[in-house]
Motif scaffolding. Structure first.
Motif, mmCIF file in Angstrom:
data_model
loop_
_atom_site.group_PDB
_atom_site.id
_atom_site.type_symbol
_atom_site.label_atom_id
_atom_site.label_comp_id
_atom_site.label_asym_id
_atom_site.label_seq_id
_atom_site.Cartn_x
_atom_site.Cartn_y
_atom_site.Cartn_z
ATOM 1 N N THR A 7 -32.741 -93.740 -55.371
ATOM 2 C CA THR A 7 -33.052 -94.945 -56.130
ATOM 3 C C THR A 7 -34.550 -94.983 -56.401
ATOM 4 N N PHE A 8 -34.927 -95.334 -57.629
ATOM 5 C CA PHE A 8 -36.346 -95.330 -57.992
ATOM 6 C C PHE A 8 -36.833 -96.731 -58.327
ATOM 7 N N PHE A 9 -38.049 -96.982 -57.899
ATOM 8 C CA PHE A 9 -38.759 -98.213 -58.240
ATOM 9 C C PHE A 9 -40.113 -97.819 -58.809
ATOM 10 N N LEU A 136 -35.329 -93.524 -51.348
ATOM 11 C CA LEU A 136 -35.959 -94.392 -52.343
ATOM 12 C C LEU A 136 -37.252 -93.738 -52.811
ATOM 13 N N GLY A 137 -37.484 -93.736 -54.102
ATOM 14 C CA GLY A 137 -38.743 -93.271 -54.658
ATOM 15 C C GLY A 137 -39.490 -94.445 -55.258
ATOM 16 N N ILE A 138 -40.757 -94.556 -54.934
ATOM 17 C CA ILE A 138 -41.571 -95.664 -55.442
ATOM 18 C C ILE A 138 -42.796 -95.077 -56.136
ATOM 19 N N LEU A 148 -44.043 -103.029 -51.183
ATOM 20 C CA LEU A 148 -42.756 -102.399 -50.954
ATOM 21 C C LEU A 148 -41.631 -103.294 -51.452
ATOM 22 N N PRO A 149 -40.644 -102.732 -52.140
ATOM 23 C CA PRO A 149 -39.505 -103.538 -52.595
ATOM 24 C C PRO A 149 -38.622 -103.950 -51.431
ATOM 25 N N ASP A 150 -37.786 -104.951 -51.660
ATOM 26 C CA ASP A 150 -36.920 -105.471 -50.608
ATOM 27 C C ASP A 150 -35.928 -104.425 -50.113
#
Length: 323
Positions: A7-9, A136-138, A148-150
């Motif tokens: 999942t990417f943000f 997760l990729g940010i 940081l995302p939730d």
């Protein structure tokens, strides 16, 4: 069940933030002496050039840290505790974190990097190798603070900051940054930091590591000018500049600069800067620490139960600390 992919943000800058970033870069270029933040060394090409640097015989930090991670992974796993949320700061090609997957058995892997496209391609491949691990990729610039995302788990957060990148900060900036990491662990169910730090050593070793015979570090440094052209619309010509690295003994840091080969002027929308032959733009610092000093810095940032592993030459250290 195997996962379809990471999942990417991304936290792209809005128009106002972009304008402020451009204004800050221009102000640094107009200052005496001129400087540019080292974060502009990166990007798709810059990240690949840095990967090449890590394979050079002169560049001891990567191979020394890699050997330490291998030799000490059981001790690291014991210190980190069960199934940590592994948060990889400046993940790059993710290889260092990957080397710890078996020992740590992370519950979640979170990779942050300023080079979004490079990170995306890396994580897609990594997910194929570890289909059961939530990834997760940010894509974000975390140099001025973490966001940081939730979706990032709170339980047992282990922040991983390898490669001695902490040396890019001044000691005062490093203290603020480390305190921010500790704050991200506050209120979580456990947490800590695993960080690489380059130690004080001979000037000859340091000079060679940042000015290699093949000129890869020079290309890495010069490519910053291409990144500036894209960001602020400037007309830097790479051929007008040369790479220059030096060790500042008083500050205990390696410095990288770009030096003008001739008298020249650089233009961008609404501005111009003249440079004389030999005049420099300061592009990066890399501070080198005595281990006792770095442990004191961690303690000052609020960390405790600090332990360290070093190589036989005492060139490099890995430190684990509890938030």
């Amino acid at each position: 069940m195997p996962r379809t992919g990471p999942t990417f943000f991304s936290f792209p800058a809005d128009v106002l933030a972009h304008s402020a970033e451009v204004a800050a870069v221009v102000a640094d270029l107009m200052a005496e002496p001129a400087s540019v933040s080292p974060k502009y060394l990166y990007g798709p090409l810059g990240s690949r050039l840095f990967d090449a640097i890590t394979e050079l015989p002169e560049y001891y930090p990567t191979r020394t840290e890699r050997a330490l991670l291998e030799a000490c992974r059981d001790g690291i796993a014991h210190a980190a505790g069960p199934a940590p949320t592994l948060i990889d700061l400046g993940a790059g090609n993710c290889e260092k974190a990957r080397s710890l997957f078996q020992a740590l058995n992370p519950g979640q892997y979170v990779a942050l990097d300023i080079s979004v496209d490079f990170l995306r391609q890396t994580l897609i491949q990594l997910q194929r190798e570890f289909p059961q691990l939530e990834m997760l990729g940010i894509g974000a610039d975390f140099s001025s603070g973490l966001r940081l995302p939730d979706a990032v788990r709170h339980d047992n957060r282990l922040f991983f900051y390898p490669g001695s990148s902490i040396g890019n900060f001044t000691p005062e900036q490093a203290l603020t940054f480390l305190a921010g990491i500790r704050a991200e662990c506050a209120g979580a169910y456990g947490g800590g930091l695993l960080i690489g730090v380059d130690l004080v050593k001979s000037e000859a070793l340091l000079q060679a590591a940042y000015d290699d015979a093949l000129g890869v570090t020079a290309a890495f440094n010069l490519n910053l000018l291409n990144n500036l052209n894209a960001l602020i619309g400037s007309d830097f010509a790479v051929g007008d500049w040369r790479h220059h690295a030096l060790f500042n003994t008083e500050a205990s840091r390696i410095e990288m600069h770009l030096e003008a080969r001739r008298d020249l002027s650089v233009h961008w929308p609404g501005g111009v800067r003249a440079f004389r032959q030999g005049q420099r733009i300061h592009t990066e610092n890399s501070y080198k620490y005595a281990l006792t000093d770095f442990k004191a810095l961690l303690a000052q940032a609020g960390f405790s139960r600090i332990q360290a592993w070093t190589d036989a030459n005492n060139w490099f250290a890995l430190c684990h600390a509890i938030a």
